[in-house]
Design an enzyme around this catalytic site. Structure first.
Site, PDB file in Angstrom:
ATOM      1  N   HIS A   1       0.374  -1.158   0.445  1.00 31.52           N
ATOM      2  CA  HIS A   1      -0.176  -0.615  -0.340  1.00 31.52           C
ATOM      3  C   HIS A   1       1.354   1.333   0.133  1.00 31.52           C
ATOM      4  O   HIS A   1       1.987   1.093   0.507  1.00 31.52           O
ATOM      5  CB  HIS A   1      -0.532  -0.165   1.353  1.00 31.52           C
ATOM      6  CG  HIS A   1      -1.678   1.258   0.798  1.00 31.52           C
ATOM      7  ND1 HIS A   1      -2.147   2.286   1.814  1.00 31.52           N
ATOM      8  CD2 HIS A   1      -3.131   0.679   0.853  1.00 31.52           C
ATOM      9  CE1 HIS A   1      -3.312   3.193   1.649  1.00 31.52           C
ATOM     10  NE2 HIS A   1      -3.910   1.896   0.528  1.00 31.52           N
TER      11      HIS A   1
ATOM     12  N   ASP B   1      -7.999  -5.434   0.435  1.00 36.98           N
ATOM     13  CA  ASP B   1      -8.296  -6.114  -1.302  1.00 36.98           C
ATOM     14  C   ASP B   1      -8.536  -7.925  -0.945  1.00 36.98           C
ATOM     15  O   ASP B   1      -8.575  -8.273  -1.254  1.00 36.98           O
ATOM     16  CB  ASP B   1      -8.210  -5.959  -2.318  1.00 36.98           C
ATOM     17  CG  ASP B   1      -8.364  -4.594  -2.115  1.00 36.98           C
ATOM     18  OD1 ASP B   1      -9.816  -4.057  -2.642  1.00 36.98           O
ATOM     19  OD2 ASP B   1      -8.073  -3.567  -3.771  1.00 36.98           O
TER      20      ASP B   1
END
Ligand code: ACO
Length: 437
Positions: free
Chosen positions: A302, A359
């Site tokens: 991320h 996710d």
């Protein structure tokens, strides 16, 4: 007020320093070009703050996420998705009366114009539902803004939230060739969505409280994430004073990409591939580490979180609970957990501070709920709507708003005289390949 000094070209310049409520620090370089002649070059915007915002706070080093100051863990445990929409868009938690009014508005605007319903017939049956959602949301501006773009913003916000879930469910019905199911005003936002997705006219559909709770949680966890790719897209388009629907439609398109919201679909495809290949997750961890192999562990890494993604922590627990409640035994959940375990202990991932993101586990829950893989990113978009809307609203209400217009450092050819076609020589550099049909 403290300042930051820059020594450039032998001269010293001072810039104001802006400190946020959580002591985040930014050097205000709005006068950088005017005073120094130079621009700030930051491809990917990893160091660039595009706005001041009161909506969402993230501390990626500590794994903190808060909506309007409320910790995501508390919001996820105690709020409904409608409450979170209200909180993000209007800035405070609604009273019971405010929430009741808001819910009533959301249910009463959930029908879509019959002409808009006919648009679905024009798409091929295998059209990706994200494409359909983006096109249909853009089309709402044909119905709800004046020819000159004038709009009733407050009502359009309600319309968008209310109709998006109808559009999302209809795009699924279209893809499986089932009759469209109309919304019902006696159901909550999440219940109504499940009803429009899974009910068929031939038999009664009972809404499972397990699915309802799971969907509520998933939508809440996706509701906002400050200036990510799709939100920045919404702000960028909104800064040109394009209408709400156009800006959100652009955000949906940005979310679709596999490096952003499209990752949830890619995670399941990856787990499926590993399963079909005998479940050797170690092999895929090695592939992800190999710089000559384009493979990446989807759902890992991320831009902002360098410790853990708090949403992934909540979803990992939820995945176990939902699958148990539904009595589903998904071998891909075991692969995901093993993959996570191996990656979290591997120096490649540890050194780069790569952790599972939101996710990584969301797809497993969606699959257990019976939501098909190509709808995962649509589910993300539904959840992200209140975030996009609140960011768009904050931008457009800012009296100091200017159109977003970054600059560049040009590295192309220097000025050269135009060459008439008869005198041109064939270039040796890479050329486009045109396919003759
Ligand atoms: N698998 C393997 N290696 C990775 C991964 C991954 N998933 N993610 C990052 N890396 C490596 C990169 O190769 C790079 O290594 P290097 O320093 O040796 O060159 C290093 O980690 C830093 O990665 P960047 O790509 O520079 O990080 P960036 O912040 O630009 O990208 C992103 C973040 C796009 C999320 C990236 O981690 C990624 O591609 N992840 C997989 C896709 C994904 O899950 N996206 C969803 C993100 S969450 C969301 O949008 C909701």
């Amino acid at each position: 007020m403290s300042t930051a000094k820059l020594i450039f070209d032998g001269k010293e310049f001072e810039f104001p320093v802006v400190v946020g409520t959580e002591d985040e620090v930014g050097v205000d370089c709005t006068k950088l070009r005017a005073t120094t002649g130079a621009i700030a070059l930051d491809p990917g915007y990893g160091n660039t703050g595009s706005c001041l915002s009161t909506i969402t706070f993230i501390d990626g080093e500590k794994g903190i996420l808060r909506y309007r100051g409320y910790p995501i863990e508390q919001v996820a445990e105690q709020a409904s998705f409608e409450e979170v929409c209200y909180l993000l868009i209007y800035g405070h938690l609604p009273t019971q009366a405010e929430l009741d009014d808001f819910r009533a508005l959301l249910t009463h605007h959930s029908l879509i114009h019959e002409s808009l319903r006919h648009f679905f017939e024009g798409f091929p049956p295998n059209a990706h539902p994200m494409m359909v959602l983006s096109a249909m949301v853009a089309s709402l501006s044909a119905f709800y803004t004046g020819a000159d773009g004038d709009e009733d913003v407050d009502l359009n916000i309600i319309r968008l939230l209310a109709k998006a879930k109808t559009i999302a469910a209809l795009s699924y019905k279209k893809s499986v060739g089932q009759p469209f199911i109309y919304p019902r005003n006696d159901l909550s936002y999440t219940q109504d969505f499940l009803h429009m997705m899974f009910a068929v006219p031939t038999e009664p559909y009972e809404i499972s409280p397990v699915l309802d709770r799971a969907l509520n949680l998933l939508l809440i966890l996706h509701a906002d994430h400050e200036q990510n790719c799709s939100t920045s897209t919404v702000r960028m388009v909104g800064s040109s004073k394009a209408n709400l629907f156009s800006a959100i439609s652009a955000g949906i398109s940005a979310l679709w990409g596999p490096l952003h919201g499209g990752a949830n679909q890619k995670v399941i495809e990856m787990l499926r591939m590993i399963q079909a290949d005998g479940g050797d997750f170690g092999k895929y961890v090695n592939m992800a580490k190999d710089k000559d192999d384009p493979f990446r562990l989807m759902g890992f890494g991320h831009r902002v979180y360098k410790n853990f993604d708090p949403r992934a922590t909540i979803l990992k627990e939820a995945a176990d609970a939902v699958l148990e409640e539904l009595g589903t035994d998904d071998p891909q959940l075991a692969i995901a957990k093993n993959l996570e375990q191996v990656a979290l202990e591997d120096p490649f991932f540890v050194d780069r501070r790569l952790y599972p993101n939101v996710d990584f586990y969301s797809g497993i829950i969606y699959r257990a709920m019976g939501i098909p893989t190509n709808m995962f990113t649509v589910m993300f978009a539904l959840g992200r709507l209140p975030g996009w809307i609140s960011q768009w609203k904050e931008l457009t209400e800012d009296p100091h708003m200017r159109i977003s217009r970054p600059r560049q450092v040009y590295t192309g050819a220097k000025e050269r005289p135009f060459v008439p076609i008869a005198q041109r020589k064939e270039v040796t550099e890479e050329k486009p390949e045109f396919v003759t049909v």
